[in-house]
Write an enzyme that holds these catalytic residues in place. Structure first.
Site, PDB file in Angstrom:
ATOM      1  N   SER A 161       0.836  -1.202   0.000  1.00  0.00           N
ATOM      2  CA  SER A 161       0.000   0.000   0.000  1.00  0.00           C
ATOM      3  C   SER A 161       0.866   1.245   0.000  1.00  0.00           C
ATOM      4  O   SER A 161       1.968   1.265   0.563  1.00  0.00           O
ATOM      5  CB  SER A 161      -0.898   0.017   1.241  1.00  0.00           C
ATOM      6  OG  SER A 161      -1.609   1.244   1.327  1.00  0.00           O
ATOM      7  N   TYR A 213      -2.124  -0.131  10.184  1.00  0.00           N
ATOM      8  CA  TYR A 213      -2.127  -0.629   8.806  1.00  0.00           C
ATOM      9  C   TYR A 213      -0.933  -0.068   8.030  1.00  0.00           C
ATOM     10  O   TYR A 213      -0.188  -0.811   7.375  1.00  0.00           O
ATOM     11  CB  TYR A 213      -3.434  -0.243   8.120  1.00  0.00           C
ATOM     12  CG  TYR A 213      -3.510  -0.661   6.669  1.00  0.00           C
ATOM     13  CD1 TYR A 213      -3.839  -1.961   6.312  1.00  0.00           C
ATOM     14  CD2 TYR A 213      -3.250   0.259   5.647  1.00  0.00           C
ATOM     15  CE1 TYR A 213      -3.905  -2.347   4.980  1.00  0.00           C
ATOM     16  CE2 TYR A 213      -3.309  -0.118   4.314  1.00  0.00           C
ATOM     17  CZ  TYR A 213      -3.643  -1.417   3.984  1.00  0.00           C
ATOM     18  OH  TYR A 213      -3.694  -1.794   2.667  1.00  0.00           O
TER      19      TYR A 213
END
Length: 296
Positions: A161, A213
């Site tokens: 990501s 995350y």
């Protein structure tokens, strides 16, 4: 009917070995929904000769999706397979890799797509533990155990990501060490543990952002760089890449994301289709929109 790693009898193994084609074999983890589902759909639609191995946590829902793909793409009916895999569970990883070895021998491409993110503002040691177990520790463990099962000149593509950038670290001292050319995998593990312990002790704020995350993906991006340069990877001409699909409308990312799943699969599949050659300027790098992108 699909293959599952619950089918352990010798007759089944022999029978299904006969059904497997000689085409390139690609594993897509987390393939029952979201981007993983979109990756399998695109591989089926393009039908470039791949045997596609869908790795899913839930076999019941996975079998339903497998049947839907076979009905929608009849030419792929003998090229789709199903295996059970929970990336957060070491026993499941062991079982899955043994099944892959027993059923296929080796594969050509591992596409690490499975991941998770907590919704909302929850942030505590449990959020960090579960997020890292899937996105960091589990993904690494699967990759390590799959490495001997990847054919020479194969590929390992991991969806990470753009949230996994160095801006998630506040400490100048830690940032300097993470940017160092001599950064090791052990050091990355140590910083991952330090982040967890700091959150557990509620004294993380001076060193880390409140982003489990993003930090799980940052540490994974950094680990991939190191893994990609290991002698046992380079000597076998195995390409290793990380990539971000963008902010995609999925159950995990939510309905307000600007990209469709069809748009989100473009970059991972671009890397899957790269020529079978390790290039030093690409190996281990992070890609966004099919271009090498800095994580600084």
């Amino acid at each position: 009917m699909g293959i599952t790693n619950r089918w352990d009898c010798f007759v089944c193994k022999v029978s299904y070995r006969k059904m497997i084609s000689s085409g390139k074999k690609i594993i897509v983890t987390g393939s029952n929904r979201g981007i993983g589902h979109g990756l399998v759909k695109k591989l089926c639609a393009d039908n470039k000769g791949y045997d596609v191995i869908m790795a899913v946590r839930n076999l019941e829902s996975g079998q339903k999706i497998l049947n839907e793909f076979k009905q929608a793409y009849p030419s792929m009916k003998d090229k789709l397979f199903l295996g059970q895999l929970d990336v957060s569970n070491p026993e499941s990883i062991d079982s899955f890799t043994k099944w892959v070895s027993n059923t296929f021998g080796k594969v050509d491409i591992l596409l690490n797509n499975a991941g998770m993110a907590w919704k909302g503002d929850a942030f505590n040691e449990e959020v960090v533990r579960t997020t890292f177990q899937t996105n960091f520790y589990g993904t690494i463990e699967l990759t390590e155990k799959m490495l001997p099962l990847i054919n020479d000149s194969g590929k390992i593509v991991t969806i990470t990501s753009s949230a996994g950038k160095l801006g998630k670290v506040k400490s100048p001292e830690i940032l300097q060490k993470l940017k160092a050319d001599d950064l090791t995998a052990d050091a990355i593990y140590a910083y991952a543990k330090e982040f967890y312990n700091d959150v557990k002790a509620d004294n993380y704020a001076e060193k880390w952002t409140k982003h489990a995350y993003g930090l799980s993906k940052l540490f994974l991006n950094l680990w991939i760089r190191i893994f990609a340069k290991r002698p046992e990877v380079l000597s076998r001409n195995i390409q290793v890449y990380a990539c971000c699909p963008g902010w995609v409308r999925t159950d995990m990312a939510g309905p307000n994301a600007p990209r469709s799943i069809d748009e989100g699969v473009v970059c991972p599949l671009y890397l899957v289709e790269l020529p079978n050659e390790v290039k030093s300027d690409l190996q281990g790098q992070f890609f966004y929109d099919c271009r090498v992108t800095s994580i600084n």
